[in-house]
Design a protein around this motif. Sequence first.
Motif, short mmCIF file in Angstrom:
data_model
loop_
_atom_site.label_atom_id
_atom_site.label_comp_id
_atom_site.label_asym_id
_atom_site.label_seq_id
_atom_site.Cartn_x
_atom_site.Cartn_y
_atom_site.Cartn_z
N PHE A 135 52.74 26.63 47.19
CA PHE A 135 51.47 27.28 46.90
C PHE A 135 51.69 28.69 46.35
CE2 PHE A 135 47.80 29.88 48.16
CZ PHE A 135 46.82 29.20 47.48
N ILE A 136 52.57 29.45 46.97
CA ILE A 136 52.85 30.81 46.50
C ILE A 136 53.45 30.79 45.09
CG2 ILE A 136 54.30 32.84 46.91
CD1 ILE A 136 53.90 32.31 49.93
N GLY A 137 54.40 29.89 44.85
CA GLY A 137 55.01 29.79 43.52
C GLY A 137 54.00 29.39 42.46
N ALA A 138 53.16 28.40 42.79
CA ALA A 138 52.14 27.96 41.84
C ALA A 138 51.11 29.06 41.60
CB ALA A 138 51.46 26.70 42.36
N ALA A 168 48.83 33.04 38.01
CA ALA A 168 48.42 34.42 37.75
C ALA A 168 49.05 34.96 36.47
CB ALA A 168 48.79 35.31 38.93
N ILE A 169 50.31 34.64 36.23
CA ILE A 169 50.99 35.11 35.02
C ILE A 169 50.35 34.49 33.78
CG2 ILE A 169 53.17 35.00 33.74
CD1 ILE A 169 54.59 35.30 36.46
N VAL A 170 50.15 33.19 33.80
CA VAL A 170 49.54 32.50 32.65
C VAL A 170 48.11 33.00 32.44
CG1 VAL A 170 48.75 30.25 31.80
CG2 VAL A 170 51.01 30.47 32.82
N ILE A 182 46.66 34.87 29.01
CA ILE A 182 45.50 34.37 28.26
C ILE A 182 44.40 35.43 28.20
CG2 ILE A 182 43.66 32.64 28.24
CD1 ILE A 182 45.69 30.68 29.45
N TYR A 183 44.18 36.11 29.33
CA TYR A 183 43.17 37.17 29.37
C TYR A 183 43.52 38.29 28.39
CZ TYR A 183 40.14 40.83 31.20
OH TYR A 183 39.21 41.82 31.32
N LEU A 184 44.78 38.70 28.37
CA LEU A 184 45.19 39.74 27.42
C LEU A 184 45.03 39.27 25.97
CD1 LEU A 184 48.34 41.25 29.10
CD2 LEU A 184 46.18 42.38 28.66
#
Length: 73
Positions: free
Chosen positions: A6-9, A14-16, A20-22
């Motif tokens: 769960f933490i890894g996913a 969050a990175i992806v 996309i947000y940027l």
Amino acid sequence: MKKLIFIGASIIYAIVDCLIYLGLTLQCGLGPDSPITCNDNADRQAFSFAVGSFVFYAILSVGFWRYRSKSKS
């Protein structure tokens, strides 16, 4: 083990999500020559994406923790 998955996913999500947000935020550029209408549209898209991604993450998180592994039964 389930907590580590769960933490890894969550970190990968969050990175992806940030990338996309940027991309949505910076699609028109930051210079003074960037069109105002494009920036307004990008701001609306970025806000909608942020809210949608939060809701999607919450739904996936609840689904992940409620799912019972078949090996336990």
